[in-house]
Design an enzyme around this catalytic site. Structure first.
Site, PDB file in Angstrom:
ATOM      1  N   GLU A  37       8.324   6.955   3.178  1.00 24.32           N
ATOM      2  CA  GLU A  37       7.069   7.914   3.392  1.00 24.32           C
ATOM      3  C   GLU A  37       8.105   9.440   3.657  1.00 24.32           C
ATOM      4  O   GLU A  37       8.915   9.550   4.462  1.00 24.32           O
ATOM      5  CB  GLU A  37       6.331   7.339   4.520  1.00 24.32           C
ATOM      6  CG  GLU A  37       5.498   6.277   4.207  1.00 24.32           C
ATOM      7  CD  GLU A  37       4.690   6.540   2.993  1.00 24.32           C
ATOM      8  OE1 GLU A  37       4.585   7.506   2.641  1.00 24.32           O
ATOM      9  OE2 GLU A  37       4.060   5.594   2.365  1.00 24.32           O
TER      10      GLU A  37
ATOM     11  N   ARG B 287     -10.777   3.152   7.230  1.00 24.20           N
ATOM     12  CA  ARG B 287     -11.485   2.495   6.270  1.00 24.20           C
ATOM     13  C   ARG B 287     -12.089   1.266   6.831  1.00 24.20           C
ATOM     14  O   ARG B 287     -13.368   0.847   6.774  1.00 24.20           O
ATOM     15  CB  ARG B 287     -10.957   2.157   4.847  1.00 24.20           C
ATOM     16  CG  ARG B 287     -11.925   1.659   3.851  1.00 24.20           C
ATOM     17  CD  ARG B 287     -10.939   1.432   2.570  1.00 24.20           C
ATOM     18  NE  ARG B 287     -10.141   0.520   2.587  1.00 24.20           N
ATOM     19  CZ  ARG B 287      -9.900  -1.103   2.951  1.00 24.20           C
ATOM     20  NH1 ARG B 287     -11.118  -1.636   2.808  1.00 24.20           N
ATOM     21  NH2 ARG B 287      -8.871  -1.431   2.968  1.00 24.20           N
TER      22      ARG B 287
ATOM     23  N   CYS C 200      -0.672   2.740  10.206  1.00 23.36           N
ATOM     24  CA  CYS C 200       0.653   3.230   9.764  1.00 23.36           C
ATOM     25  C   CYS C 200       1.054   4.559  10.075  1.00 23.36           C
ATOM     26  O   CYS C 200       2.031   5.177  10.548  1.00 23.36           O
ATOM     27  CB  CYS C 200       1.006   2.828   8.462  1.00 23.36           C
ATOM     28  SG  CYS C 200       1.005   0.944   8.102  1.00 23.36           S
TER      29      CYS C 200
END
Length: 212
Positions: A79, A89, A142
């Protein structure tokens, strides 16, 4: 000292490949003569950062590689950036589901990884393991940990860190009809990312962008 982290299972999964891979990667690193430890983080907003900060205080690592599961991705994803927003979500393992809340109130909009992400990508690719530089870590736990890690490391001059997403395990992928990767390959990738970060100063100048 190298610190690796992974998450406990979440979303109804019986296991989390990020933790299994982090644990095995730490073992691989110790077999190579590196000082390394793995810590499992709760998949809970807030608590995950508390556990991470405690590990930073306890182990005082030079390199930190946090890992998380990204079911549906086909590659190990190094990342690039963590953003200052929690937007879930689904609920976390404590039922928390923040919407458009900052990870750190008043913090910068984003932090870049301080790992040499392109050198890490090249080192993992050289092993024949599918890998990419990712431009988004999502907005779930995360990213919460990635952004929180970089915020904590901003006050530690001699520590560098970042985040890596791993796909479903082979077994999970088969169960969901999604891409999967063997845990041993994930572990090898995480160990290689850690050693590359420990042994590399300036990152490579190489293309690893995205059009979308």
């Amino acid at each position: 000292m190298i610190l690796l982290t992974g998450f406990e299972p979440f979303g109804g999964e019986p296991s989390n490949p990020s933790w299994l891979a982090a644990e095995r990667a730490a073992l691989l690193l110790r077999e190579q003569g590196r000082d390394a430890v793995a810590v499992e983080l709760p998949c809970v907003f807030g608590q995950s950062l508390d556990a991470l900060e405690a590990a930073l205080v306890r182990f005082r690592p030079d390199i930190v590689v946090c890992a998380g599961q990204a079911g549906g991705r086909s590659r190990v994803s190094v990342e690039r950036v963590g953003i200052n927003v929690d937007d879930a979500r689904i609920g976390d393992n404590a039922g928390r589901q923040p919407i458009d809340e900052p990870v750190v109130p008043g913090g910068p909009a984003a932090y870049f990884s301080s790992l040499p992400i392109k050198a890490c990508r090249e080192a993992v690719a050289a092993l024949g393991i599918p890998v990419e530089v990712s431009q988004t870590a999502g907005t779930y736990v995360c990213n919460h940990v990635f952004y929180g890690l970089m915020h904590l490391l901003a006050r530690r001059e001699n520590s560098r860190g970042g985040f890596v997403h791993v796909p479903f395990s082979t077994e999970q992928g088969e169960a969901h009809g999604q891409p999967g990767l063997a845990i041993d390959l994930m572990a090898e990738a995480l160990a290689t990312i850690a050693t590359t970060a420990a042994d590399t100063g300036a990152d490579l100048r190489a293309t690893a962008g995205a059009e979308h």
